[in-house]
Enzyme design. Structure first.
Site, PDB file in Angstrom:
ATOM      1  N   SER A 182       0.843  -1.203   0.000  1.00 36.23           N
ATOM      2  CA  SER A 182       0.000   0.000   0.000  1.00 36.23           C
ATOM      3  C   SER A 182       0.875   1.250   0.000  1.00 36.23           C
ATOM      4  O   SER A 182       1.639   1.466  -0.933  1.00 36.23           O
ATOM      5  CB  SER A 182      -0.955  -0.028   1.194  1.00 36.23           C
ATOM      6  OG  SER A 182      -1.867   1.052   1.136  1.00 36.23           O
ATOM      7  N   THR A 183       0.814   2.050   1.073  1.00 37.83           N
ATOM      8  CA  THR A 183       1.547   3.311   1.131  1.00 37.83           C
ATOM      9  C   THR A 183       3.041   3.088   0.915  1.00 37.83           C
ATOM     10  O   THR A 183       3.659   2.254   1.582  1.00 37.83           O
ATOM     11  CB  THR A 183       1.330   3.985   2.497  1.00 37.83           C
ATOM     12  OG1 THR A 183      -0.067   4.040   2.770  1.00 37.83           O
ATOM     13  CG2 THR A 183       1.916   5.383   2.508  1.00 37.83           C
ATOM     14  N   HIS A 209      -2.791  -0.947  -3.206  1.00 40.36           N
ATOM     15  CA  HIS A 209      -3.939  -0.071  -2.976  1.00 40.36           C
ATOM     16  C   HIS A 209      -3.792   1.199  -3.802  1.00 40.36           C
ATOM     17  O   HIS A 209      -3.011   2.092  -3.470  1.00 40.36           O
ATOM     18  CB  HIS A 209      -4.040   0.309  -1.493  1.00 40.36           C
ATOM     19  CG  HIS A 209      -4.324  -0.849  -0.596  1.00 40.36           C
ATOM     20  ND1 HIS A 209      -3.985  -0.861   0.743  1.00 40.36           N
ATOM     21  CD2 HIS A 209      -4.922  -2.042  -0.840  1.00 40.36           C
ATOM     22  CE1 HIS A 209      -4.367  -2.017   1.288  1.00 40.36           C
ATOM     23  NE2 HIS A 209      -4.933  -2.739   0.346  1.00 40.36           N
ATOM     24  N   MET A 302      -0.072   1.121   5.038  1.00 38.36           N
ATOM     25  CA  MET A 302      -0.824   1.547   6.207  1.00 38.36           C
ATOM     26  C   MET A 302      -1.927   0.538   6.523  1.00 38.36           C
ATOM     27  O   MET A 302      -2.454  -0.115   5.633  1.00 38.36           O
ATOM     28  CB  MET A 302      -1.438   2.914   5.906  1.00 38.36           C
ATOM     29  CG  MET A 302      -1.849   3.732   7.102  1.00 38.36           C
ATOM     30  SD  MET A 302      -2.307   5.406   6.564  1.00 38.36           S
ATOM     31  CE  MET A 302      -0.733   5.986   5.912  1.00 38.36           C
ATOM     32  N   ASP A 305      -4.438  -4.614   6.235  1.00 33.37           N
ATOM     33  CA  ASP A 305      -4.940  -5.452   5.155  1.00 33.37           C
ATOM     34  C   ASP A 305      -3.880  -6.495   4.796  1.00 33.37           C
ATOM     35  O   ASP A 305      -2.708  -6.171   4.620  1.00 33.37           O
ATOM     36  CB  ASP A 305      -5.265  -4.593   3.936  1.00 33.37           C
ATOM     37  CG  ASP A 305      -5.967  -5.380   2.831  1.00 33.37           C
ATOM     38  OD1 ASP A 305      -6.616  -6.395   3.146  1.00 33.37           O
ATOM     39  OD2 ASP A 305      -5.854  -4.964   1.657  1.00 33.37           O
TER      40      ASP A 305
END
Length: 368
Positions: A182-183, A209, A302, A305
């Site tokens: 993600s991030t 994401h 972050m 998940d």
């Protein structure tokens, strides 16, 4: 309060500046210390106000977001920057360019949401968690979790060969690699994926994401830079060795077996962990089809998940590894997996590609 997160809002639109400022100021952990209408004003205010983070619009007069970011990184290499972009192909390209120039993350401007209140809620749901995520230390690491060796210098791209060394104990055959990220993910993938060899012997499936349009552009850039093939997944794509498929923004990705062939399937079921695509959705599907023959990799991001999906993969006998804290932009997702005792090893980003390759080849070339 001294422990509040100090934010400077940079946008040429008076309406957007006020909306973002009002949303952020409504959170007791955030203090909006100023606003700026373009990058030139922002650079001047950064020196005076010393923010912890800035939100930076991409399209502005005088000095746009990308120009500002280039100058900002010369003077303030550690200042957190979240870019603001439109949900368009142009905005997506600019956002990926900004990430490569050192932006920490991005959000897309609310569009076609029906009302000012709905737009404010979109910002509240997306922007505030990202801001707080950069200043959160993440879950504590349990004592039983393995401690990685000090990071080594970047290694050359490995070549899969029977003669390559194999770590003791890595005997379960890996038939698929599943990655959740993600991030900080686009830059991390741009560093890691090109280290995988052209003759990589199994398929790779990835959830990053990102919104629609962004995932295709990311896949295209990775494909241009890598020896393996990288594509945004479409429904019915057949998995193949040396092919990495990235779940498209706005869709969950699962796998289905049709005879000897495994294909992708896409759906728009409800988000999980506030995400669609979600790592957990993909990991459950991978575990159902491949059982113990899975290598799950959780990288910078972050939230948490992927943790439940890793639990399922681990319970089925598969392998789970995670990116270490030091090389992660945000140690949320990998930290959650490590904190749950699911990760066999925490690995620096500059060693992750070679470690994935080593584990994939471990049982493939006669290791007993």
């Amino acid at each position: 309060m001294s422990d509040m997160i100090r934010v400077l809002v940079v946008d040429d639109s008076v309406v957007i500046r006020k909306m973002v400022s009002d949303v952020l100021a409504s959170d007791p952990a955030i203090e909006v210390i100023g606003v700026a209408a373009n990058g030139s004003i922002a650079l001047d205010k950064i020196d005076k106000l010393k923010p912890d983070l800035i939100t930076l619009d991409i399209e502005m007069p005088v000095m746009d977001g990308l120009e500002t970011l280039k100058e900002l990184r010369k003077l303030h290499p550690r200042l957190k920057v979240i870019m603001f972009s439109t949900l368009t192909e142009r905005g997506a390209r600019a956002s990926l360019d900004a990430l490569s120039l050192g932006a920490n993350d991005y959000v897309t401007k609310p569009a076609n949401v029906g009302s000012v209140a709905a737009a404010q809620q979109c910002l509240r749901d997306e922007l505030i968690p990202k801001i707080k995520g950069f200043f959160h230390r993440g879950p504590a690491l349990p004592a039983k979790a393995p401690v990685p060796a000090p990071a080594k210098q970047p290694v050359a791209s490995p070549v899969v060969s029977p003669a390559a060394s194999v770590r003791p104990g890595l005997r379960q055959r890996v038939d698929i690699v599943a990655i959740g990220i993600s991030t900080g993910g686009p830059n991390a993938l741009m560093e890691m994926v090109p280290t995988l060899p052209k003759n990589f012997p199994v398929p790779i499936v990835i959830v990053q994401h990102m919104p629609e349009m962004f995932t295709k552009l990311l896949a295209d850039r990775l494909d241009q830079k890598s020896d393996i093939q990288v594509r945004e997944a479409a429904a019915g794509d057949k998995l193949a060795p040396g092919l990495a498929l990235i779940a498209p923004g706005g869709f969950h990705m699962t796998l289905v077996r049709k005879g000897a062939v495994v294909e992708t399937a896409l759906n728009q079921d409800a988000p999980e962990n506030s995400c669609r695509p979600a790592v957990d959705v993909l990991f459950r599907s991978v575990s159902d089809l491949y059982g113990a023959n899975v290598l799950a990799v959780i990288m910078t991001g972050m939230g948490q998940d992927g943790m439940l999906g890793c639990q399922k993969i681990k319970a089925a006998g598969g392998q789970v590894i995670a990116q270490d804290k030091e090389s992660s932009v945000v140690w949320g997702m990998p930290g959650a997996v490590a904190g749950a005792g699911l990760s066999e090893e925490l690995i620096p980003l500059n060693r992750l590609g070679s470690e994935i390759t080593r584990r994939v080849q471990a049982a493939r070339f006669g290791s007993k």
